[in-house]
Design a protein around this motif. Structure first.
Motif, PDB file in Angstrom:
ATOM      1  N   VAL A 238       0.833  -1.207   0.000  1.00 20.41           N
ATOM      2  CA  VAL A 238       0.000   0.000   0.000  1.00 20.41           C
ATOM      3  C   VAL A 238       0.867   1.257   0.000  1.00 20.41           C
ATOM      4  N   VAL A 239       1.862   1.303   0.875  1.00 24.10           N
ATOM      5  CA  VAL A 239       2.735   2.481   0.948  1.00 24.10           C
ATOM      6  C   VAL A 239       3.489   2.659  -0.355  1.00 24.10           C
ATOM      7  N   GLY A 240       4.029   1.571  -0.913  1.00 25.36           N
ATOM      8  CA  GLY A 240       4.737   1.676  -2.180  1.00 25.36           C
ATOM      9  C   GLY A 240       3.841   2.144  -3.301  1.00 25.36           C
ATOM     10  N   ASN A 241       2.611   1.640  -3.349  1.00 23.27           N
ATOM     11  CA  ASN A 241       1.672   2.019  -4.406  1.00 23.27           C
ATOM     12  C   ASN A 241       1.223   3.461  -4.280  1.00 23.27           C
ATOM     13  N   VAL A 242       0.961   3.916  -3.067  1.00 23.86           N
ATOM     14  CA  VAL A 242       0.418   5.261  -2.849  1.00 23.86           C
ATOM     15  C   VAL A 242       1.511   6.317  -2.784  1.00 23.86           C
ATOM     16  N   ALA A 371      -9.787  -7.786   6.499  1.00 29.74           N
ATOM     17  CA  ALA A 371     -10.929  -7.020   5.999  1.00 29.74           C
ATOM     18  C   ALA A 371     -10.961  -5.616   6.581  1.00 29.74           C
ATOM     19  N   ALA A 372     -10.540  -5.486   7.831  1.00 34.16           N
ATOM     20  CA  ALA A 372     -10.496  -4.159   8.454  1.00 34.16           C
ATOM     21  C   ALA A 372      -9.225  -3.397   8.096  1.00 34.16           C
ATOM     22  N   LEU A 373      -8.113  -4.130   7.922  1.00 30.26           N
ATOM     23  CA  LEU A 373      -6.825  -3.472   7.749  1.00 30.26           C
ATOM     24  C   LEU A 373      -6.639  -2.831   6.378  1.00 30.26           C
ATOM     25  N   LEU A 374      -6.972  -3.546   5.309  1.00 33.73           N
ATOM     26  CA  LEU A 374      -6.640  -3.059   3.973  1.00 33.73           C
ATOM     27  C   LEU A 374      -7.274  -1.704   3.660  1.00 33.73           C
ATOM     28  N   MET A 378      -5.150   2.016   3.233  1.00 34.87           N
ATOM     29  CA  MET A 378      -5.322   2.909   2.091  1.00 34.87           C
ATOM     30  C   MET A 378      -5.704   4.315   2.567  1.00 34.87           C
ATOM     31  N   ALA A 379      -6.663   4.388   3.469  1.00 34.41           N
ATOM     32  CA  ALA A 379      -7.100   5.689   3.981  1.00 34.41           C
ATOM     33  C   ALA A 379      -5.969   6.374   4.739  1.00 34.41           C
ATOM     34  N   GLY A 380      -5.265   5.605   5.580  1.00 33.18           N
ATOM     35  CA  GLY A 380      -4.170   6.189   6.361  1.00 33.18           C
ATOM     36  C   GLY A 380      -3.053   6.720   5.493  1.00 33.18           C
ATOM     37  N   ALA A 381      -2.675   5.965   4.454  1.00 27.07           N
ATOM     38  CA  ALA A 381      -1.598   6.408   3.572  1.00 27.07           C
ATOM     39  C   ALA A 381      -1.993   7.659   2.802  1.00 27.07           C
ATOM     40  N   HIS A 382      -3.225   7.710   2.326  1.00 22.60           N
ATOM     41  CA  HIS A 382      -3.678   8.888   1.577  1.00 22.60           C
ATOM     42  C   HIS A 382      -3.792  10.119   2.479  1.00 22.60           C
ATOM     43  N   LEU A 383      -4.251   9.922   3.711  1.00 22.44           N
ATOM     44  CA  LEU A 383      -4.502  11.067   4.596  1.00 22.44           C
ATOM     45  C   LEU A 383      -3.261  11.507   5.368  1.00 22.44           C
ATOM     46  N   GLY A 384      -2.426  10.537   5.753  1.00 24.28           N
ATOM     47  CA  GLY A 384      -1.309  10.885   6.629  1.00 24.28           C
ATOM     48  C   GLY A 384       0.037  10.354   6.214  1.00 24.28           C
ATOM     49  N   GLY A 385       0.193   9.916   4.955  1.00 26.88           N
ATOM     50  CA  GLY A 385       1.476   9.422   4.483  1.00 26.88           C
ATOM     51  C   GLY A 385       1.895   8.159   5.209  1.00 26.88           C
ATOM     52  N   ILE A 386       3.201   7.973   5.378  1.00 29.87           N
ATOM     53  CA  ILE A 386       3.682   6.739   5.999  1.00 29.87           C
ATOM     54  C   ILE A 386       3.289   6.682   7.479  1.00 29.87           C
TER      55      ILE A 386
END
Length: 482
Positions: A238-242, A371-374, A378-386
């Motif tokens: 996720v981090v690499g993709n975003v 199911a909860a993590l993925l 995505m939301a965490g990476a988009h909103l707050g980076g790593i």
């Protein structure tokens, strides 16, 4: 033999194995730490990011490479010699087929992680499952016999090969491939030693009844561990993709630091916990007694380093890797929380459920967690980076996965409540030590990182020990050392 005697007998054998495992992990982790210091000063952040993609792929295939044959071998009720030929054939066939599939899938996986250049590294690093296929049954045999001394020595010798190859290649400009070739070299050396020391006759065969028993246990176990690998490596993808390879490199460094304790204590515990819980599972009362004893001990060992990582993340990263890696510190704070919860879930709950043979239950645990993590990642990476990704990972583990794990343990009859009173002291010690570290770190802010670590970290750890360890235990330890 009553439940207490049974726990004591298995505990003595497991204790010997655990001491060897911890010793080996301390040595290899210390070596890995030193190697990481060298590589962090030679390689760029995007090299770490490329390696993180390959590492995520490898962790996934490693957990499902033999459809749980190794775990089934450890848990096998009966003579090892009767099932070893069938287990060896199944392990090799499935590992070979999986590697062929992943060879073709590697470019897709690398693109999913936002780094197509990682394809070659993915293909090279995942090849170690072919070596593991030859040694899975023999590694399990060593674990069944609690021969962790031989397993530990093999891993330590393999690490020497890893360090020599990785550092040499890094200095010659091999980039992320230096990590991969080092791991391959370690796998070959370790595999040869395990194959010899495992003392399992080299025989091949395929008994349908044995294969059926192995697969009925192994497939759900492999699914559970495979989902666990997804959970622990989904953030890399996720981090690499975003955010790209460079940001992933910072994230990987923080994740590596947070993995020291699981790598030293957690891995050592897993070497003995699965065979121990498998033996204790034959008597539910003995299993609950084993849980009551083991949970407080593990928590007491895990909390002090977690406090240092969470409270003193900035001076810790700066001292170890230099100020150019300070961006990893904000990530490390939250990954320290994840580390504690992860050990309680993965290295305790999952091993208990596996030892009971409730491998399908571990699949449900990891499915709910995933199911909860993925979406949270995505939301965490988009909103707050790593840092946002790390926060999401920690919160989902603490507030979704951990309560669900306790529920599942209750469903299969494992009593966790008797362990709670013994957790009061370490919890109080963590609060007091964390507060002291915060105050002293504030007073020494602006000073050298080493001074902040020694003053705040040293005082906090001392306070933790004084509060967490009962006086009677302290006197007993003092008399032994006198």
């Amino acid at each position: 033999m009553d439940e207490t005697q049974r726990v004591d007998e298995i505990g003595a054998r497991a204790g010997r194995g655990l001491r060897w495992s911890i010793l080996g992990n301390l040595v290899t982790r210390a070596g890995s730490f030193a190697m990481g210091l060298v590589l962090a000063r030679v390689l760029a952040a995007d090299d770490f990011g490329t390696y993180a993609v390959a590492l995520a792929a490898t962790q996934l295939v490693m957990h499902v490479k033999d459809v749980g044959i190794q775990a089934a071998t450890v848990q096998w009720r009966g003579r090892l010699e009767d099932m070893a030929p069938t287990a060896t054939v199944l392990s090799f066939v499935f590992a070979t087929g999986l590697y062929g599939l992943f060879w073709g899938f590697a470019p897709v996986f690398a693109r999913m992680a936002g780094n197509e250049d990682a394809t070659g590294v993915v293909r090279l690093l995942t090849s170690i499952i072919l070596i593991e296929a030859f040694t899975a049954v023999r590694s399990a045999a060593l674990l069944r016999r609690f021969d962790q001394d031989k397993l530990t020595l093999a891993i330590m010798i393999g690490f020497v090969a890893n360090a020599a190859v990785a550092i040499t290649l890094a200095l010659r400009g091999a980039g992320a491939y230096s990590f991969a070739w080092g791991q391959v070299a370690a796998s070959v050396v370790t595999g040869v030693l395990i194959f010899v020391w495992g003392r399992v006759p080299v025989r091949l065969g395929l008994d349908r009844e044995v294969a059926g028993r192995l697969l009925r246990f192994g497939i759900p176990s492999a699914l559970g561990f495979g989902l666990e690998a997804v959970l622990m490596n989904a953030d890399y993808v996720v981090v690499g993709n975003v955010l790209g390879a460079e940001q992933l490199g910072y994230y990987l460094l923080a994740f590596n630091v947070s993995s020291w304790v699981p790598g030293i204590i957690g891995t050592a515990l897993r070497y003995v916990s699965l065979p121990s819980f498998s033996r204790l599972a034959e008597d539910p009362a003995a299993l609950s007694e084993g849980v009551r004893r083991s949970v407080p001990v593990m928590v007491t060992f895990v909390l002090p380093p977690a406090l240092v990582m969470a409270v003193l993340a900035h001076p810790l990263i700066s001292f170890l890797y230099g100020e150019r890696w300070d961006f990893s510190a904000g990530v490390l704070r939250w990954l320290a929380v994840l580390m504690v919860v992860r050990m309680l879930i993965s290295f305790l709950a999952v091993d208990i459920l596996t030892g009971l043979g409730a491998t399908r239950t571990t699949v449900w645990l990891n499915l709910v967690w995933a199911a909860a993590l993925l979406p949270a990642l995505m939301a965490g990476a988009h909103l707050g980076g790593i840092r946002g990704a790390a926060v999401a990972h920690a919160l989902v583990a603490a507030f979704v996965a951990f309560p669900f794990a306790l529920f599942l343990l209750h469903r299969v009859g494992v009593r966790v409540r008797p362990a709670l009173p013994a957790l009061v002291r370490p919890a109080a010690a963590a609060v007091a030590a964390g507060a002291l570290m915060l105050v002293l770190d504030g007073l020494t802010a602006g000073g050298p990182a080493l001074v902040r670590l020694v003053v705040a970290g040293g005082a906090g750890l001392l306070l933790f020990v004084l509060v967490a360890v009962p006086g009677a235990t302290m006197h007993k330890l003092a008399r032994r050392s006198a």
